[in-house]
Motif scaffolding. Structure first.
Motif, short mmCIF file in Angstrom:
data_model
loop_
_atom_site.label_atom_id
_atom_site.label_comp_id
_atom_site.label_asym_id
_atom_site.label_seq_id
_atom_site.Cartn_x
_atom_site.Cartn_y
_atom_site.Cartn_z
N GLU A 32 52.01 46.27 51.46
CA GLU A 32 50.71 46.10 52.11
C GLU A 32 50.89 45.71 53.58
O GLU A 32 51.75 44.90 53.91
CB GLU A 32 49.90 45.01 51.40
N ARG A 52 45.71 40.00 47.64
CA ARG A 52 46.43 41.20 48.06
C ARG A 52 47.86 40.81 48.34
O ARG A 52 48.17 40.16 49.32
CB ARG A 52 45.79 41.80 49.33
N GLU A 54 37.16 43.95 45.14
CA GLU A 54 37.49 44.70 43.91
C GLU A 54 38.43 43.93 42.98
O GLU A 54 39.46 43.41 43.40
CB GLU A 54 38.15 46.02 44.32
P1 ATP Z 1 42.45 47.93 47.37
O1 ATP Z 1 41.41 48.92 47.82
O2 ATP Z 1 41.92 46.53 47.24
O3 ATP Z 1 43.74 48.02 48.11
P2 ATP Z 1 43.07 49.85 45.40
O4 ATP Z 1 41.77 50.55 45.23
O5 ATP Z 1 44.14 50.46 46.22
O6 ATP Z 1 42.81 48.33 45.86
P3 ATP Z 1 44.03 50.56 42.84
O7 ATP Z 1 45.07 51.48 43.36
O8 ATP Z 1 42.79 51.14 42.23
O9 ATP Z 1 43.64 49.51 43.97
O10 ATP Z 1 44.73 49.55 41.82
C1 ATP Z 1 44.08 49.02 40.69
C2 ATP Z 1 44.00 47.52 40.74
O11 ATP Z 1 45.28 46.95 41.04
C3 ATP Z 1 43.08 46.97 41.80
O12 ATP Z 1 41.73 46.97 41.37
C4 ATP Z 1 43.61 45.57 41.97
O13 ATP Z 1 43.08 44.70 40.99
C5 ATP Z 1 45.09 45.74 41.75
N1 ATP Z 1 45.78 45.79 43.05
C6 ATP Z 1 45.95 46.86 43.85
N2 ATP Z 1 46.62 46.52 44.97
C7 ATP Z 1 46.89 45.20 44.86
C8 ATP Z 1 47.56 44.26 45.70
N3 ATP Z 1 48.13 44.62 46.84
N4 ATP Z 1 47.65 42.97 45.27
C9 ATP Z 1 47.10 42.58 44.12
N5 ATP Z 1 46.45 43.43 43.28
C10 ATP Z 1 46.34 44.72 43.64
#
Ligand code: ATP
Length: 493
Positions: A227, A236, A309
């Motif tokens: 990230e 995150r 989210e």
């Molecule tokens: P965001 O838009 O917040 O980066 P995303 O839409 O990329 O999330 P997804 O790829 O749909 O996330 O991943 C599914 C789930 O995994 C997310 O809803 C979140 O709960 C979790 N998740 C994703 N990225 C992270 C992160 N960097 N840290 C913690 N949890 C995460």
């Protein structure tokens, strides 16, 4: 700088998490690593209870879902076929004024001009794509020092075949990349999501489980994303856990199942103690949805730092299996015995973040109220009002006094009686009121106190009964020791 009430609340939560052993910064004694966290003794229990409840609801209580646990290191071909190598990126910008780096969508707009959220400057670089995948290498090559030994070419090209174990891809079949220093290493990725291993194992699992459509494959495990700006505590991070279900179905059922899973997932959050009014369903607009998805919902929660989210519920059509069928040249179709047709199933995916849900649970549970201390004076009490189902410790057991052997022996006996059924904490030190407070602060829903009544010293009718105290109401009731296991297990399930 004055903090907003929400900012203060978040600060209190982060400090409680550290003070009471929920969450610590990773590598803290060496200065810490940004975006990485370690769970302490209570955090690990909370997280485990959450994952266990998810598994119970999503796998054990259903007939149509089986589980798996895939490897974290992933063959690059898998993530090439899934589109991650090419496109799993965020747009990155730099502020030339304060030198901070951020995601392009974090810029703020003032009078139509994009500004840096930190310094307000508007000298911003053009956005450029930044791939979020973390990579490593495998094989007997050390990328820091080149070849560790002269390896006969055959070692790199022939796989080791042992009886009963199918041959595997040799290291040299992976994409070899050249490091700047000139060494060649076999590149593999740390998976950016758990989902891809489910798609890749679809055929094997279909065969062994003999499930008919619709059916699902569930997985809980680590995922890694580099990230750009890890932030908001564990919200995150660069290493996190996901709880994902891939629910395979016929094309005509996709939209209906998307609605079904959205509702199931909302129920789940309510069942772990998150208030329905703090949960929101965002319909992801067409332009923000992945091109292959016919519908996506984000389930969001009102964190102290804003609505964010928790989980995505997406109808991903037959995109993933089709891509892997193309990429691997192995058939990944489903054979419908009734219609005698072969086709690639469609899939609906509820994908939740473990760590984000842990954070939502803590934020939801954190509260302060007024309660009398030992001297009857009202003071602020910090309570984590966890649902008993997720609370790290279910029951604390106390002898009223530490120096009365009989009380201590009885209390230890009760702790041992409860231990096979739940996580129990035994505590004999300090005034009883203070011991209650310590448990309130970590969210233990029940406290059992062994007093002189338990020993039958005051009233024989009360012999072998204890005081059972409930955390939120602080109400106390008298319960027979022989009923304790059933009373407590019925309230914590
Ligand atoms: P965001 O838009 O917040 O980066 P995303 O839409 O990329 O999330 P997804 O790829 O749909 O996330 O991943 C599914 C789930 O995994 C997310 O809803 C979140 O709960 C979790 N998740 C994703 N990225 C992270 C992160 N960097 N840290 C913690 N949890 C995460």
């Amino acid at each position: 700088m004055n903090k907003s009430p929400d900012g203060q609340r978040m600060e209190k939560i982060v400090s409680l998490c550290k003070r009471r052993g929920f969450i610590f910064q990773s590598s803290e004694i060496y200065g810490g690593l940004n975006g990485l966290w370690d769970y302490g003794p209570l955090g690990v229990e909370l997280k485990r209870n959450l994952k266990n409840y998810w598994w119970r609801v999503m796998v054990h209580e259903r007939d149509d879902v089986v589980g798996m646990d895939g490897s974290i290191l992933t063959h690059p071909a898998v993530l090439t076929a899934s589109g991650h190598v090419e496109g799993f990126s965020d747009l990155l910008v730099d502020c030339r004024t304060c030198k901070s780096r951020m995601r392009a969508d974090q810029l703020v707009r003032k009078n139509g001009i994009k500004q840096c959220p930190r310094c307000g400057g508007n000298d911003i670089t053009e956005p450029r794509a930044f791939n979020l995948m973390l990579e490593t290498h495998i094989g007997s090559i050390d990328p820091r020092s080149g070849l560790t030994y002269e390896m006969p070419a055959a070692d790199l090209t022939t796989s080791t075949i042992q009886p009963g174990i199918p041959p595997t891809t040799s290291d040299s079949q992976l994409v070899d990349i050249k490091r700047p220093a000139g060494e060649v290493v076999a590149l593999v990725y740390l998976r950016p999501e758990t989902a891809q291993s489910i798609f890749v194992q679809f055929k094997n699992i279909l065969e062994v489980s003999r499930k008919k459509l619709p059916f699902g494959i569930a997985q809980i495990g680590k995922a890694f994303r580099n990230e750009i700006n890890p932030r908001n505590f564990i919200f995150r991070s660069r290493e996190f856990e996901q709880m994902e279900l891939e629910y395979f179905c016929r094309a005509e059922d996709g939209m209906k199942l998307l609605e079904y899973w959205k509702e199931e997932r909302l129920k789940f959050y309510e069942n772990i103690g998150i208030a329905r009014e703090k949960l929101h369903v965002l319909i992801v607009p067409d332009e923000e949805r992945a091109f292959y998805s016919k519908g996506t919902y984000d389930i969001e929660y009102d964190f102290p730092f804003g609505r964010q989210e928790l989980e995505g519920v997406a109808y991903r059509t037959d995109y993933d299996l089709s891509q892997h069928q193309k990429g691997s040249s192995k058939p990944l179709e489903y054979f419908d015995e009734e219609t005698k047709q072969k086709f690639i199933p469609h899939v609906v995916e509820p994908s939740a973040g473990v760590d984000r849900t842990v954070l939502a649970l803590i934020c939801e549970a954190y509260s302060e109220d007024q309660a009398p201390n030992e001297k009857g004076k009202m003071e602020t009490r910090v309570v984590l009002r966890f649902h008993p189902r997720v609370a790290p410790i279910k029951c604390a057991v106390f002898p009223l006094l530490k120096n009365k052997e009989k009380l201590v022996a009885k209390a230890r006996e009760i702790a041992d009686l409860l231990r096979p059924h739940m996580f129990v904490f035994y505590d004999e030190s300090g005034a009883i009121g203070r011991r209650y407070r310590r448990q309130d602060e970590i969210g233990t829903p029940f406290g059992v106190t062994v007093d002189f009544e338990t020993l039958g010293e005051k009233d024989v009718a009360l012999r072998d009964t204890v005081t059972l105290r409930e955390r939120d109401s602080m109400k106390q009731e008298r319960v027979a020791i022989r009923d304790l296991v059933t009373t407590l297990t019925s309230r914590i399930r």
